[in-house]
Design a protein around this motif. Structure first.
Motif, PDB file in Angstrom:
ATOM      1  N   VAL A 219       0.917  -1.183   0.055  1.00 40.75           N
ATOM      2  CA  VAL A 219       0.074  -0.105   0.137  1.00 40.75           C
ATOM      3  C   VAL A 219       0.982   1.080   0.089  1.00 40.75           C
ATOM      4  O   VAL A 219       1.867   1.434   0.699  1.00 40.75           O
ATOM      5  N   PHE A 220       0.660   2.199  -0.967  1.00 39.39           N
ATOM      6  CA  PHE A 220       1.335   3.269  -1.128  1.00 39.39           C
ATOM      7  C   PHE A 220       0.982   4.513  -0.393  1.00 39.39           C
ATOM      8  O   PHE A 220      -0.168   4.546  -0.282  1.00 39.39           O
ATOM      9  N   HIS A 221       1.851   5.331  -0.277  1.00 38.02           N
ATOM     10  CA  HIS A 221       1.518   6.866   0.165  1.00 38.02           C
ATOM     11  C   HIS A 221       0.254   7.327  -0.147  1.00 38.02           C
ATOM     12  O   HIS A 221      -0.574   7.987   0.456  1.00 38.02           O
ATOM     13  N   ASN A 222       0.099   7.625  -1.587  1.00 33.20           N
ATOM     14  CA  ASN A 222      -1.044   8.330  -2.116  1.00 33.20           C
ATOM     15  C   ASN A 222      -2.501   7.576  -1.832  1.00 33.20           C
ATOM     16  O   ASN A 222      -3.625   8.132  -1.795  1.00 33.20           O
ATOM     17  N   GLN A 223      -2.349   6.069  -1.465  1.00 32.92           N
ATOM     18  CA  GLN A 223      -3.632   5.320  -1.117  1.00 32.92           C
ATOM     19  C   GLN A 223      -4.052   5.844   0.112  1.00 32.92           C
ATOM     20  O   GLN A 223      -5.064   5.939   0.584  1.00 32.92           O
ATOM     21  N   TYR A 224      -3.070   5.910   0.971  1.00 27.08           N
ATOM     22  CA  TYR A 224      -3.064   6.274   2.408  1.00 27.08           C
ATOM     23  C   TYR A 224      -3.975   7.483   2.540  1.00 27.08           C
ATOM     24  O   TYR A 224      -4.946   8.010   3.352  1.00 27.08           O
ATOM     25  N   LEU A 225      -3.402   8.673   1.758  1.00 25.67           N
ATOM     26  CA  LEU A 225      -3.758  10.087   1.853  1.00 25.67           C
ATOM     27  C   LEU A 225      -5.078  10.064   1.335  1.00 25.67           C
ATOM     28  O   LEU A 225      -6.133  10.857   1.695  1.00 25.67           O
TER      29      LEU A 225
END
Length: 255
Positions: free
Chosen positions: A100-106
């Motif tokens: 899971v990547f940064h942009n998915q969390y944000l």
């Protein structure tokens, strides 16, 4: 510094944010009380206020929890050492198969209807994300953020003084004869100054989130330089000089 300085320095929404901070700074100074900004600010704003000559000893501080934080809150005249209204949340994704990547969390956090300016930096380690948020939205995120993408997640508040959460950097050193932005960019991307100047002309270079088109603009310690397609860097200190008189500058490159 006065209001006219703000108007000339910033444009668009940044101008409104900077004016709001300036007005809080004046109130803080005149009434001798601590005043906090209401959101997290990008480096072009918080560095501007922190770099200004303090008026009559007024203290200006910024805080983003992580070392080298980009988005930070600002406080004026905090002589009582009041804590910043900031908390650190840990989001753990329950999946062993998909990264899971940064942009998915944000994106998942913002999909709750929250504003970006109430959220600070995010650092992702494996399938765990540490995110800095304004304390006003802490409980809402903990109660409502149940998944990142299609993966279930758990959200909890953790100690924001932890030293375990840091950015990953590649440490490099460049030798430069000038702190001009075209000279620094040329060294960072290992290209000629003409190519660096063309990139600056095309708006591909940002300093502290602001596009720089003046090739003679001088950068300084702790400036964040973003070069489109090449990466993002933090300028460090001059650690010495070469035999030819060039300054050795330590650089942190985000990885």
């Amino acid at each position: 510094m006065n209001k006219e300085t703000i108007i000339k320095k910033f444009i668009g929404e940044d101008k409104n944010k900077a004016i709001n901070l300036y007005e809080k700074m004046i109130i803080s100074h005149n009434k001798d009380i601590p005043m906090f900004g209401s959101e997290f600010y990008t480096p072009n704003i918080w560095k501007f206020f922190c770099d200004q000559e303090k008026i009559n000893g007024l203290k200006v501080e910024s805080e983003g929890v992580f070392e080298d934080s980009e988005r930070r809150m600002i406080c004026f005249n905090n002589n009582f050492y009041l804590p910043f209204p900031i908390v650190l949340l840990k989001i753990t994704v329950n999946t062993k198969f998909n990264k899971v990547f940064h942009n998915q969390y944000l994106g998942s956090i913002l999909s709750l209807g929250l504003e970006r300016n109430k959220i600070g930096d995010l650092i992702v380690k494996d399938n765990t994300c540490y995110v800095v948020v304004h304390e006003d939205i802490k409980d809402y995120i903990i109660s409502n953020l149940i998944q990142i993408g299609k993966a279930k997640c758990n959200v909890e508040e953790v100690d924001k003084t932890t030293n375990e959460v840091t950015y990953n950097f590649e440490n490099i050193t460049i030798n430069i004869s000038s702190m001009r932005i075209d000279s620094v960019v040329a060294k960072l991307i290992n290209k000629s100054r003409n190519i660096a100047q063309s990139m600056i002309d095309e708006g591909l270079v940002l300093v502290n989130y602001s596009t720089v088109r003046d090739k003679s603009f001088e950068v300084k310690r702790e400036d964040r330089i973003t070069i489109r397609k090449y990466g993002k860097y933090i300028l460090g200190e001059c650690t010495g000089y070469t035999k030819s008189g060039k300054c050795k500058i330590d650089i942190k490159k985000y990885t």
